[in-house]
Structures are given as structure tokens and as C-alpha cells.
Design an enzyme around this catalytic site. Structure first.
Site, mmCIF file in Angstrom:
data_model
loop_
_atom_site.group_PDB
_atom_site.id
_atom_site.type_symbol
_atom_site.label_atom_id
_atom_site.label_comp_id
_atom_site.label_asym_id
_atom_site.label_seq_id
_atom_site.Cartn_x
_atom_site.Cartn_y
_atom_site.Cartn_z
ATOM 1 N N VAL A 182 0.901 -1.143 0.000
ATOM 2 C CA VAL A 182 0.000 0.000 0.000
ATOM 3 C C VAL A 182 0.940 1.193 0.000
ATOM 4 O O VAL A 182 1.634 1.418 0.972
ATOM 5 C CB VAL A 182 -0.898 0.030 1.256
ATOM 6 C CG1 VAL A 182 -1.711 1.308 1.304
ATOM 7 C CG2 VAL A 182 -1.818 -1.185 1.252
ATOM 8 N N PRO A 183 0.971 1.911 -1.100
ATOM 9 C CA PRO A 183 2.074 2.862 -1.350
ATOM 10 C C PRO A 183 2.048 4.115 -0.501
ATOM 11 O O PRO A 183 1.843 5.200 -1.003
ATOM 12 C CB PRO A 183 1.888 3.193 -2.824
ATOM 13 C CG PRO A 183 0.414 3.059 -3.052
ATOM 14 C CD PRO A 183 -0.034 1.938 -2.149
ATOM 15 N N CYS A 184 2.285 3.973 0.776
ATOM 16 C CA CYS A 184 2.254 5.152 1.631
ATOM 17 C C CYS A 184 3.420 6.088 1.302
ATOM 18 O O CYS A 184 3.419 7.234 1.699
ATOM 19 C CB CYS A 184 2.276 4.758 3.107
ATOM 20 S SG CYS A 184 3.601 3.647 3.568
ATOM 21 N N HIS A 185 4.407 5.582 0.565
ATOM 22 C CA HIS A 185 5.524 6.461 0.212
ATOM 23 C C HIS A 185 5.165 7.379 -0.946
ATOM 24 O O HIS A 185 5.901 8.283 -1.270
ATOM 25 C CB HIS A 185 6.741 5.616 -0.158
ATOM 26 C CG HIS A 185 6.499 4.671 -1.289
ATOM 27 N ND1 HIS A 185 5.889 3.441 -1.126
ATOM 28 C CD2 HIS A 185 6.756 4.778 -2.603
ATOM 29 C CE1 HIS A 185 5.811 2.849 -2.312
ATOM 30 N NE2 HIS A 185 6.318 3.634 -3.219
ATOM 31 N N ARG A 186 4.022 7.108 -1.601
ATOM 32 C CA ARG A 186 3.607 7.980 -2.705
ATOM 33 C C ARG A 186 2.715 9.107 -2.214
ATOM 34 O O ARG A 186 2.170 9.853 -3.015
ATOM 35 C CB ARG A 186 2.856 7.166 -3.766
ATOM 36 C CG ARG A 186 3.732 6.123 -4.442
ATOM 37 C CD ARG A 186 3.013 5.418 -5.568
ATOM 38 N NE ARG A 186 3.796 4.226 -5.956
ATOM 39 C CZ ARG A 186 3.258 3.043 -6.184
ATOM 40 N NH1 ARG A 186 1.953 2.874 -6.102
ATOM 41 N NH2 ARG A 186 4.020 2.017 -6.522
#
Length: 186
Positions: free
Chosen positions: A142-146
Site C-alpha cells: 500500500v504505497p504510503c511512500h507515494r
DNA sequence: TACTTCACATTTT
DNA sequence: AAAATGTGAAGTA
């Protein structure tokens, strides 16, 4: 234990990534090559993944970190999330693809969780989204870095060095221009 | 453009 | 009880 851990070696700032896999999908991610000693109670009782799926997850994560994969085909086990957190994370997972970014505020609006919040208090929603990201059990997938701040990078969990990981991932995806010390995924 | 201040719900010390 | 937190927007110089 009831979960299978898929461990993947990773370049530079990460060192390694471990993914907890249940029968439902990827349930948790740790930024270390060695799986944590203790797992959330929720995972200890979850049905385990078969070796087949665990291997699939390990391979895809490895390919992603090598810059050879843009999407993950395996499902996510959301059992560690709940309430608004799950809603926000699912919205993120569904709406933000490889190489894309959203701001905390946009994600808050897009998730629909904070629709009732007056426009003048959008900052509150954005901050809560930040909290949710920081406690996201399935980082990376789940791309929390995006999710970035409206004016810049924003922060990243994992304490001080966490932002380095974020930068690295965003550079990998082509969002950020490589810095002088960027050596690439290989 | 750069820097400061305010808004305020949860969680951690 | 006090402080810090993965923010955003407006106001000031």
C-alpha cells in the site's frame, strides 16, 4: 507461527524487506531482511499462506525493488487495519499507481472519509491521514511512500532515516530526479 | 520566495 | 500533564 514471511534483499537504504503473508494476501511489511520476532496477535491466528503464494510475493517484491515491476498481482490482507484507516489505505491502494503521487490532503478528500469536514479544516484531515500512513502495517505494497506533502516530500515513518527510504522509492519510480548519490536499484 | 503562526485529534513520554 | 506528530493555509516581510 501462523504466517509465512517472505524475505527480500534490497539495495542501499532499505537493507531488506520482509512481508508477512497469510492465505488472504500480504498482511504486513517490515523494513528489515529478518522477520520480526513478534507478530501482531491478529496474524498469529490468521490462516497461513501456502509456500506457493509466499514465494510469489517474495518474487514480485524483489522485482519491484529491482525496478522491473510496476504492479503487484497478489491481494492485500487488510485484517490488521480497521475503520477509517482501512478505508483510507484501500483508497490509496486503489487510486494511486506506480509513479503517481498524491498529497495528504488529496488522499483525505479522495478517500471520502473526511467529506464532512469543513473546507477550512482540511489540515486536520491531512494530519490524520499522516497518522494513518505512519501506522500503515502494509507499507510499500500500500504505497504510503507515494503520499507527499502539498509543498514537498513530507515525512516518512521509521524515525529519522525513514525519509531516505521514501526518497529512494520515489526515485525508483521516476517521480524524483536522481540525486548525485543515487546508485539505482541494481 | 522564505519564514512564522494557527488549527487541534491521537498517541507517546 | 506535556509534547510531538509523515500537514495545510494564511499572513508577514
Amino acid at each position: 507461527m501462523a504466517v509465512s514471511w517472505a524475505s527480500v534483499a534490497a539495495p542501499e537504504p532499505l537493507g531488506g524487506v520482509s512481508v508477512a503473508v497469510t492465505a488472504a494476501g500480504a498482511a504486513a511489511v517490515a523494513f528489515s531482511a529478518q522477520p520480526p520476532d513478534e507478530v501482531p496477535a491478529r496474524l498469529a491466528t490468521a490462516p497461513p499462506a501456502d509456500a506457493q503464494r509466499t514465494a510469489l510475493v517474495a518474487r514480485q517484491v524483489g522485482e519491484y525493488l529491482a525496478g522491473r515491476r510496476r504492479v503487484f498481482d497478489f491481494p492485500v490482507d487488510w485484517s490488521l487495519t480497521s475503520g477509517p484507516q482501512r478505508t483510507v489505505l484501500q483508497a490509496l491502494h486503489r487510486a494511486v499507481g506506480y509513479g503517481r503521487t498524491v498529497t495528504y490532503g488529496e488522499l483525505a478528500a479522495g478517500s471520502g472519509v473526511y467529506d464532512a469536514v469543513p473546507t477550512g479544516e482540511r489540515w486536520a484531515a491531512a494530519r490524520e491521514v499522516g497518522q494513518i500512513m505512519g501506522s500503515n502495517p502494509v507499507a510499500l505494497i500500500v504505497p504510503c511512500h507515494r503520499v507527499v506533502a502539498s509543498d514537498g516530500l513530507g515525512g516518512y515513518g521509521g524515525g529519522y532515516g525513514g525519509v531516505e527510504v521514501k526518497r529512494w522509492l520515489l526515485t525508483l519510480e521516476g517521480v524524483l530526479a536522481p540525486t548525485l548519490d543515487w546508485s539505482g536499484p541494481a
